[in-house]
Motif scaffolding. Structure first.
Motif, PDB file in Angstrom:
ATOM      1  N   LEU A   1     -59.490 -34.705  -3.094  1.00  0.00           N
ATOM      2  CA  LEU A   1     -60.551 -35.599  -2.635  1.00  0.00           C
ATOM      3  C   LEU A   1     -60.580 -35.646  -1.109  1.00  0.00           C
ATOM      4  CD1 LEU A   1     -62.779 -37.538  -3.522  1.00  0.00           C
ATOM      5  CD2 LEU A   1     -61.087 -39.374  -3.536  1.00  0.00           C
ATOM      6  N   ALA A   2     -59.409 -35.664  -0.489  1.00  0.00           N
ATOM      7  CA  ALA A   2     -59.338 -35.684   0.972  1.00  0.00           C
ATOM      8  C   ALA A   2     -59.997 -34.437   1.564  1.00  0.00           C
ATOM      9  CB  ALA A   2     -57.881 -35.769   1.423  1.00  0.00           C
ATOM     10  N   GLN A   3     -59.770 -33.286   0.947  1.00  0.00           N
ATOM     11  CA  GLN A   3     -60.385 -32.049   1.425  1.00  0.00           C
ATOM     12  C   GLN A   3     -61.902 -32.108   1.297  1.00  0.00           C
ATOM     13  OE1 GLN A   3     -58.505 -28.674  -0.465  1.00  0.00           O
ATOM     14  NE2 GLN A   3     -56.451 -29.426   0.004  1.00  0.00           N
ATOM     15  N   GLU A   4     -62.396 -32.725   0.204  1.00  0.00           N
ATOM     16  CA  GLU A   4     -63.840 -32.885   0.024  1.00  0.00           C
ATOM     17  C   GLU A   4     -64.437 -33.761   1.130  1.00  0.00           C
ATOM     18  OE1 GLU A   4     -64.828 -34.273  -3.859  1.00  0.00           O
ATOM     19  OE2 GLU A   4     -63.590 -32.755  -4.870  1.00  0.00           O
ATOM     20  N   PHE A   5     -63.664 -34.743   1.569  1.00  0.00           N
ATOM     21  CA  PHE A   5     -64.119 -35.645   2.628  1.00  0.00           C
ATOM     22  C   PHE A   5     -63.933 -35.044   4.021  1.00  0.00           C
ATOM     23  CE2 PHE A   5     -63.220 -39.398  -0.357  1.00  0.00           C
ATOM     24  CZ  PHE A   5     -64.569 -39.540  -0.653  1.00  0.00           C
ATOM     25  N   GLY A   6     -63.276 -33.902   4.113  1.00  0.00           N
ATOM     26  CA  GLY A   6     -63.031 -33.282   5.402  1.00  0.00           C
ATOM     27  C   GLY A   6     -61.881 -33.901   6.170  1.00  0.00           C
ATOM     28  N   ILE A   7     -60.976 -34.565   5.473  1.00  0.00           N
ATOM     29  CA  ILE A   7     -59.815 -35.198   6.105  1.00  0.00           C
ATOM     30  C   ILE A   7     -58.726 -34.142   6.327  1.00  0.00           C
ATOM     31  CG2 ILE A   7     -57.981 -36.912   5.778  1.00  0.00           C
ATOM     32  CD1 ILE A   7     -60.008 -38.550   4.156  1.00  0.00           C
ATOM     33  N   GLU A   8     -58.098 -34.188   7.476  1.00  0.00           N
ATOM     34  CA  GLU A   8     -57.116 -33.173   7.859  1.00  0.00           C
ATOM     35  C   GLU A   8     -55.920 -33.144   6.913  1.00  0.00           C
ATOM     36  OE1 GLU A   8     -54.350 -31.854  11.710  1.00  0.00           O
ATOM     37  OE2 GLU A   8     -55.596 -33.656  11.796  1.00  0.00           O
ATOM     38  N   THR A   9     -55.604 -31.958   6.422  1.00  0.00           N
ATOM     39  CA  THR A   9     -54.409 -31.762   5.611  1.00  0.00           C
ATOM     40  C   THR A   9     -53.420 -30.886   6.384  1.00  0.00           C
ATOM     41  OG1 THR A   9     -55.378 -29.822   4.512  1.00  0.00           O
ATOM     42  CG2 THR A   9     -55.665 -31.957   3.441  1.00  0.00           C
ATOM     43  N   VAL A  10     -52.148 -31.058   6.076  1.00  0.00           N
ATOM     44  CA  VAL A  10     -51.087 -30.306   6.752  1.00  0.00           C
ATOM     45  C   VAL A  10     -50.065 -29.866   5.719  1.00  0.00           C
ATOM     46  CG1 VAL A  10     -51.354 -31.550   8.939  1.00  0.00           C
ATOM     47  CG2 VAL A  10     -49.773 -32.426   7.203  1.00  0.00           C
ATOM     48  N   ASP A  11     -49.162 -29.016   6.121  1.00  0.00           N
ATOM     49  CA  ASP A  11     -48.050 -28.641   5.256  1.00  0.00           C
ATOM     50  C   ASP A  11     -47.076 -29.805   5.181  1.00  0.00           C
ATOM     51  OD1 ASP A  11     -45.278 -27.394   4.650  1.00  0.00           O
ATOM     52  OD2 ASP A  11     -46.687 -25.763   4.229  1.00  0.00           O
ATOM     53  N   GLU A  12     -46.493 -30.022   4.011  1.00  0.00           N
ATOM     54  CA  GLU A  12     -45.593 -31.161   3.820  1.00  0.00           C
ATOM     55  C   GLU A  12     -44.472 -31.187   4.851  1.00  0.00           C
ATOM     56  OE1 GLU A  12     -42.547 -33.080   0.467  1.00  0.00           O
ATOM     57  OE2 GLU A  12     -43.809 -31.346  -0.033  1.00  0.00           O
TER      58      GLU A  12
END
Length: 342
Positions: A130-141
């Motif tokens: 869902l975060a990716q759909e919203f364009g929220i930044e993701t990172v490696d754990e």
């Protein structure tokens, strides 16, 4: 009147000067956002908490506590004064979990396609998607694990291994960060973010992501109320403590006294909690009179310390407070309460 207040969790102070700088920085950033023309209290809360999440000094976002298995599982929640609430939990690749909680909160007013009710709490892989759909930044754990968090994990994990057959290991209750913002119209929002208690079981969700437990906001014609909690998540969930705090302050003439009473009656002596056990908890709360354009910033805790910072339109610079129990041996049984009028 404009106000933004933050706290960095109830527990032990490792370096007070660092917390002082961080609290003032987060409160100032949230205040500056709220003081601009096109921003809201939700923007201010998200901005302040993102500052805390990015610091590496708190148990939220980068620097979060590790689970018993040595992994990251973050959670966050946010509530506005219209009754909208959004939260996420068990996420391990979001730089700022509060941003996803904010998006979920904002979507509460609109049905999904085919008339589906929007979620309040999203966890795990579903939250990351869902975060990716919203364009929220993701990172490696691994990019969320700070050196401090790794050292703390190694320390307590060794103790657990050494004393796994004896109840000799005590874990620090240092917990959630939180923020509250209120604008000149009495609109109020509150939010919190956490990595959870050190060495928590994988999949465990604390009060941060639970409706009524981690944060609460509400507004009537003459009063705006907000609260964020920190401490032993299971106990805060059982008592729905953030909501309980705000409910107790409705039309209250002595808010500091009422806050003390709610900690005693609804937390320490709650019939829903085990007796004769240490009950670690803390809160930051705002009680604002919309008609008189004045309010009280309140705080309380049963832990050794609670650090907070705040900035209002009455101040040129943000201020910092360290509150400490006078008798450390009684932490978990006594309550200290404070307040500042604004």
């Amino acid at each position: 009147m404009v106000l933004v207040a933050v706290h960095t969790g109830a527990g032990n102070i490792v370096n007070e000067e660092n917390y002082k700088i961080l609290c003032k920085k987060a409160a100032t950033r949230g205040f500056d956002v709220l003081n601009s023309d096109d921003k809201s209290v939700i923007d201010a809360v998200e901005t302040a908490i993102k500052c805390l999440e990015n610091s590496g000094q708190t148990n939220a976002g980068y620097g979060s506590n590790l689970t018993f298995n040595g992994t990251i599982e973050c959670e966050a929640g946010l509530m506005d004064n219209h009754g909208n609430f959004g939260s996420c939990a068990c996420v391990n690749n979001l730089k700022n979990p509060i941003s996803l909680a904010r998006k979920i909160c904002e979507k509460q007013s609109n049905l999904l396609n085919f008339g589906r009710v929007p979620p309040i709490l999203v966890v795990g892989n579903g939250a990351s998607q869902l975060a990716q759909e919203f364009g929220i930044e993701t990172v490696d754990e691994k990019d969320l694990i700070s050196e401090k968090a790794q050292i703390t994990y190694n320390h307590y994990r060794r103790k657990i291994t050494k004393y796994e057959h004896a109840n000799l290991v005590r874990i620090s209750p240092l917990d959630t960060v939180g923020a509250i913002a209120i604008d000149s119209h009495g609109n109020i929002a509150s939010g919190c973010s956490s990595g959870g208690i050190i060495l928590k079981l994988s999949g465990r969700v604390g009060q941060t992501a639970i409706y009524g437990a981690g944060c609460w906001s509400q507004k009537t014609d003459n009063q705006s109320l907000g609260a964020v909690t920190t401490g032993n998540g299971e106990y805060l969930i059982k008592t729905l403590f953030a909501r309980e705090i705000c409910s107790s302050l409705i039309n209250c003439d002595l808010p500091s006294m009422r806050l003390y009473e709610v900690f005693k009656d609804k937390f320490l002596n709650s019939p829903f909690l085990p007796k004769n056990q240490e009950k670690y908890g803390g809160c930051l709360a705002v009680d604002y009179n919309c008609l008189e354009n004045r309010g009280d910033l309140l705080f309380a805790h049963t832990t050794k310390t609670l650090c907070l910072g705040y900035k209002s339109s009455n101040q040129k610079f943000a201020k910092f407070i360290t509150s400490s129990l006078p008798d450390y041996s009684q932490a978990g049984y006594n309550v200290i309460v404070g307040g500042i009028s604004f």
